[in-house]
Design a protein around this motif. Structure first.
Motif, mmCIF file in Angstrom:
data_model
loop_
_atom_site.group_PDB
_atom_site.id
_atom_site.type_symbol
_atom_site.label_atom_id
_atom_site.label_comp_id
_atom_site.label_asym_id
_atom_site.label_seq_id
_atom_site.Cartn_x
_atom_site.Cartn_y
_atom_site.Cartn_z
ATOM 1 N N VAL A 212 0.918 -1.203 -0.176
ATOM 2 C CA VAL A 212 -0.083 -0.060 0.117
ATOM 3 C C VAL A 212 0.861 1.187 0.012
ATOM 4 O O VAL A 212 1.766 1.212 0.848
ATOM 5 N N TRP A 213 0.761 2.355 -0.900
ATOM 6 C CA TRP A 213 1.311 3.643 -0.892
ATOM 7 C C TRP A 213 0.675 4.096 0.124
ATOM 8 O O TRP A 213 -0.356 4.754 0.343
ATOM 9 N N ILE A 214 1.505 4.525 1.160
ATOM 10 C CA ILE A 214 0.941 5.288 2.488
ATOM 11 C C ILE A 214 0.374 6.641 2.309
ATOM 12 O O ILE A 214 -0.612 6.905 2.660
ATOM 13 N N ASP A 215 1.432 7.385 1.610
ATOM 14 C CA ASP A 215 0.647 8.682 1.406
ATOM 15 C C ASP A 215 -0.547 8.858 0.353
ATOM 16 O O ASP A 215 -1.331 9.440 0.627
ATOM 17 N N GLY A 216 -0.587 7.883 -0.235
ATOM 18 C CA GLY A 216 -1.858 7.855 -1.245
ATOM 19 C C GLY A 216 -3.073 7.530 -0.534
ATOM 20 O O GLY A 216 -4.074 7.825 -0.789
ATOM 21 N N LEU A 217 -2.894 6.546 0.410
ATOM 22 C CA LEU A 217 -3.806 6.068 1.231
ATOM 23 C C LEU A 217 -4.246 7.118 2.107
ATOM 24 O O LEU A 217 -5.523 7.392 2.354
ATOM 25 N N LEU A 218 -3.381 7.956 2.871
ATOM 26 C CA LEU A 218 -3.672 9.087 3.616
ATOM 27 C C LEU A 218 -4.433 10.177 2.881
ATOM 28 O O LEU A 218 -5.294 10.766 3.272
ATOM 29 N N TYR A 219 -3.994 10.252 1.792
ATOM 30 C CA TYR A 219 -4.550 11.344 0.690
ATOM 31 C C TYR A 219 -6.050 10.926 0.472
ATOM 32 O O TYR A 219 -7.079 11.823 0.616
#
Length: 280
Positions: A212-219
């Motif tokens: 999972v792309w962490i920053d993408g999930l947070l966004y």
């Protein structure tokens, strides 16, 4: 040819190599603009003060402790769940203070972000390559207790706002594979009766939680207006995680996890579900 590991220490390092390569962000040069846009948006979002958190209390912590399974293996702190079930009231009160401090400060303790990974040989696989082993992650016992507390709030938000599509059955209570199959069969039978064809696409996402792309999930969570105090805490929870692999009596060096949601984490499944929720 696979590198030959002779000692227990060399085996532990070899077993740590495979998951370390998985916990890496995808590097796609075709989308630098998207990465930059997400970075800018997150920087602006997390510079804004978080909303007032919903704090926990002794009753909630007692309830979470009662729900712990005794047979679960302890994490790096070697503290078994049975020990938590015998804590005196004073110790529970201290845990409440610690948990509320995390929610107020949005700082997840580094010790709780470290996992001990045991590797189990996959059925029918060659035992020589390290990729033949399935990593089983064990997290700190107190960490998982805190996760039980915040998971209640996350699920309340997800269910109250209906943030998951009706078609999403993964990691949801009262949503079973058999029910999803029944929906598919019903759709196929209806189409067959109407002399229509049914098309389907099946995807097998390998190492899904690990990549999972962490920053993408947070966004994505910011876009659906997730409570900011939870998001600030989840940010600290996801970033800076580490692990070490064990083999017999040996332990590997500490490795970093630059992508993925925590294997074995109680809030990881619902975070992953939000990450793929827009796929359809």
């Amino acid at each position: 040819m696979f590198p030959i590991a002779l000692s227990h220490s060399e085996n532990a390092e070899a077993l740590a190599d495979t998951p370390e390569t998985q916990f890496q962000p995808a590097a796609d040069p075709s989308v630098p603009a998207v990465i930059e846009m997400v970075d800018v948006a997150l920087m602006s979002y997390f510079q804004t003060p978080a909303s007032e958190p919903k704090l926990t209390n002794p009753d909630e912590v007692h309830e979470a402790i009662r729900g712990l399974k005794v047979g679960k293996a302890p994490g790096p702190n070697a503290l078994p769940n049975i020990a938590l079930k015998h804590l005196p009231q004073l110790a529970v009160s201290i845990l409440v203070q610690i948990f509320n401090a995390i929610l107020l400060l949005h700082h997840f303790p580094s010790l709780w972000k470290h996992a001990r990974v045991n590797s189990i040989l996959k059925p029918g696989k060659d035992p020589a390559p390290s990729s033949s082993y399935r990593p089983i992650s064990h997290l700190d016992t107190i960490d998982k207790l805190f996760e039980k507390i915040i998971l209640v709030e996350i699920l309340h938000v997800v269910n109250d706002r209906r943030l998951l599509r009706d078609e999403q059955f993964g990691f949801r209570p009262r949503h079973y594979t058999s029910l999803h199959l029944a929906r598919l069969v019903e759709r196929m039978n209806r189409n067959f009766g109407e002399k229509r064809l049914t098309g389907a696409v099946f995807l097998d996402v390998e190492k899904a939680l690990d990549t999972v792309w962490i920053d993408g999930l947070l966004y994505k969570l910011t876009l659906i207006n997730f409570p900011s105090y939870i998001l600030h805490t989840v940010l600290s929870y996801l970033r800076g995680r580490t692990f070490e692999a064990s083999f017999q009596t040996a332990t590997s060096s500490r490795r970093g996890m630059r992508a993925g949601v925590a294997q074995g984490g109680l809030i990881s499944p619902v975070l992953f579900s939000q990450d793929v929720n827009d796929m359809s």
